[in-house]
Design a protein around this motif. Structure first.
Motif, mmCIF file in Angstrom:
data_model
loop_
_atom_site.group_PDB
_atom_site.id
_atom_site.type_symbol
_atom_site.label_atom_id
_atom_site.label_comp_id
_atom_site.label_asym_id
_atom_site.label_seq_id
_atom_site.Cartn_x
_atom_site.Cartn_y
_atom_site.Cartn_z
ATOM 1 N N VAL A 193 0.837 -1.211 0.000
ATOM 2 C CA VAL A 193 0.000 0.000 0.000
ATOM 3 C C VAL A 193 0.866 1.253 0.000
ATOM 4 O O VAL A 193 0.668 2.181 -0.804
ATOM 5 N N PHE A 194 1.855 1.293 0.880
ATOM 6 C CA PHE A 194 2.708 2.482 0.947
ATOM 7 C C PHE A 194 3.692 2.537 -0.212
ATOM 8 O O PHE A 194 4.173 3.621 -0.563
ATOM 9 N N LYS A 195 3.986 1.397 -0.814
ATOM 10 C CA LYS A 195 4.812 1.401 -2.015
ATOM 11 C C LYS A 195 4.064 2.059 -3.162
ATOM 12 O O LYS A 195 4.648 2.825 -3.949
ATOM 13 N N GLY A 199 5.086 7.941 -4.201
ATOM 14 C CA GLY A 199 5.295 9.211 -4.882
ATOM 15 C C GLY A 199 4.700 10.406 -4.168
ATOM 16 O O GLY A 199 5.139 11.539 -4.392
ATOM 17 N N VAL A 200 3.713 10.193 -3.321
ATOM 18 C CA VAL A 200 3.045 11.307 -2.646
ATOM 19 C C VAL A 200 3.404 11.373 -1.169
ATOM 20 O O VAL A 200 2.901 12.245 -0.459
ATOM 21 N N PHE A 237 8.055 5.071 4.055
ATOM 22 C CA PHE A 237 7.520 4.070 4.969
ATOM 23 C C PHE A 237 8.654 3.178 5.437
ATOM 24 O O PHE A 237 9.317 2.508 4.636
ATOM 25 N N GLY A 238 8.910 3.166 6.747
ATOM 26 C CA GLY A 238 10.056 2.450 7.291
ATOM 27 C C GLY A 238 9.705 1.122 7.918
ATOM 28 O O GLY A 238 8.522 0.778 8.104
ATOM 29 N N PRO A 239 10.728 0.336 8.300
ATOM 30 C CA PRO A 239 10.490 -0.988 8.881
ATOM 31 C C PRO A 239 9.821 -0.931 10.247
ATOM 32 O O PRO A 239 9.031 -1.806 10.592
#
Length: 388
Positions: A69-71, A75-76, A81-83
């Motif tokens: 989802v965060f991948k 772009g926005v 988004f981190g581990p």
């Protein structure tokens, strides 16, 4: 499991020491996405649990879907988004998804509702919405209070591996291209991430060479190498599968015949409840569980409903309707299945306990022998010692 993931997040939240605090950890976006995905899984587990008593934690799937989802929104996003966020996301999703089992909504509460008035002596066994909420909150605090001492024993002292938590931590490390958190004995240096990635690549190559004959291989490395276009393809496949399954569920609601196809004939369908229930949801569950588990579930269904059910009705052990829980075969074969499961688990536990006791006795005996040898050397009379 959560402790192993938190340990991973603390050690590998950043690839170099100078930017430890550069990536977020507890964020509302991770909580919201985890709650949304966990709510969907909660309804799915509730539906599966009421039918089969089976639920899924989906920790691996939650971390993978959250990353996807965060991948897609990369772009926005102003902050990547981190581990550590992924740990929070999957923990929230798993806690929400497993509430049907943890709260007894697929076990004790439906069983209480099925009791007759003469069995309850007039006591009310159906809880309203407020009482169910209070019940869930009480169980949550109960689990937290018992989780603290259990953590000290199982995580701190015994250092148990927790397979699901270990696999999830490895999945998150691969997705975010960080060092393997389950690799004990590594040095925490500036180049530890690159070294860890190289070690994992070597282990993956070794695994491929060892498992090439059997055709099995871990998909973690393939996931880490996915590009943006491949991630888009995965999301399209996810959305398409969701649409197909949802469409079938909607059609089955308006056409109930789809949920019980009499493929074995109308007589056995009417008398023995032998029907085929096509279900994309159960097909997806079978993909997750794997062939060995599903094979034995099919064997159990054939033995229970194809052999034990007719025998019980013919012998008069279950004279009622086949689908009746009290007088029919449905309730009778339940006791057989419970006996089989309890017997296997009890014997397996006995074997494990026996092996542990034997190993403990061996360690104690070796310790006594070593201590007695030390005592013998120290207590030798000096007159018998030969100088030199």
């Amino acid at each position: 499991m959560f402790d192993r993931l938190v340990l991973f997040a603390r050690r590998h939240v950043a690839p170099t020491p100078h930017d430890v605090n550069s990536e977020p950890q507890f964020t509302w976006r991770a909580i919201i996405v985890g709650l949304l995905f966990g709510t969907v899984l909660c309804f799915s587990n509730l539906w599966f649990g009421l039918q089969s008593g089976w639920i899924s934690m989906m920790s691996l799937q939650a971390s993978l879907v959250g990353f996807a989802v965060f991948k897609a929104l990369e772009g926005v996003l102003s902050v990547p988004f981190g581990p550590a966020e992924n740990v929070i996301l999957q923990t929230t999703a798993v806690a929400t998804a497993t509430m049907p089992l943890a709260g007894g909504f697929v076990g004790i509460l439906p069983a209480l509702k099925m009791l007759d008035k003469d069995e309850t002596n007039g006591v009310r066994t159906v809880l309203n919405f407020g009482e169910l909420c209070a019940w869930g909150v009480a169980l949550a605090f109960f689990g937290v209070f018992f989780g603290v001492p259990l953590r000290r024993q199982m995580v701190v002292k015994e250092k148990l591996r927790f397979p699901s938590g270990t696999a999830t931590a490895q999945m998150i490390s691969v997705l975010h291209k960080r060092d393997d958190p389950t690799d004990d004995g590594r040095e925490e240096t500036v180049g530890s991430v690159d070294n860890g990635l190289r070690r994992r690549e070597r282990r993956a190559d070794d695994a491929i060479s060892e498992e090439s004959e059997s055709g099995s291989n871990e998909p973690h490395e393939d996931i880490a190498k996915l590009g943006d276009s491949e991630w888009a393809t995965k999301l399209i496949a996810l959305g398409g599968s969701f649409a197909i399954s949802g469409t079938y569920a909607l059609l089955a609601h308006f056409f109930p015949l789809l949920t019980a196809l009499p493929v074995f004939g109308s007589y056995v369908s009417r008398e023995w409840a032998w029907n085929l229930m096509p279900s994309p949801s159960y097909a997806g569950q079978g993909i997750i569980m794997g062939l060995p588990t599903c094979t034995w579930m099919v064997v159990g269904a054939c033995v229970g409903w194809g052999i034990l059910s007719p025998v019980a009705k013919h012998e008069g052990w279950a004279p009622g309707d086949v689908l009746d829980w009290k007088t029919g075969s449905r309730g009778w074969i339940l006791w057989v299945s419970l006996a089989v499961m309890i017997a296997e688990s009890t014997v397996s536990l006995g074997i494990v306990a026996t092996n542990e006791v034997v190993a403990l006795a061996g360690r104690i005996r070796r310790g006594r022998n070593e201590s007695s040898e030390d005592v013998d050397v120290e207590t030798v009379d000096a007159r018998f010692l030969v100088p030199g």
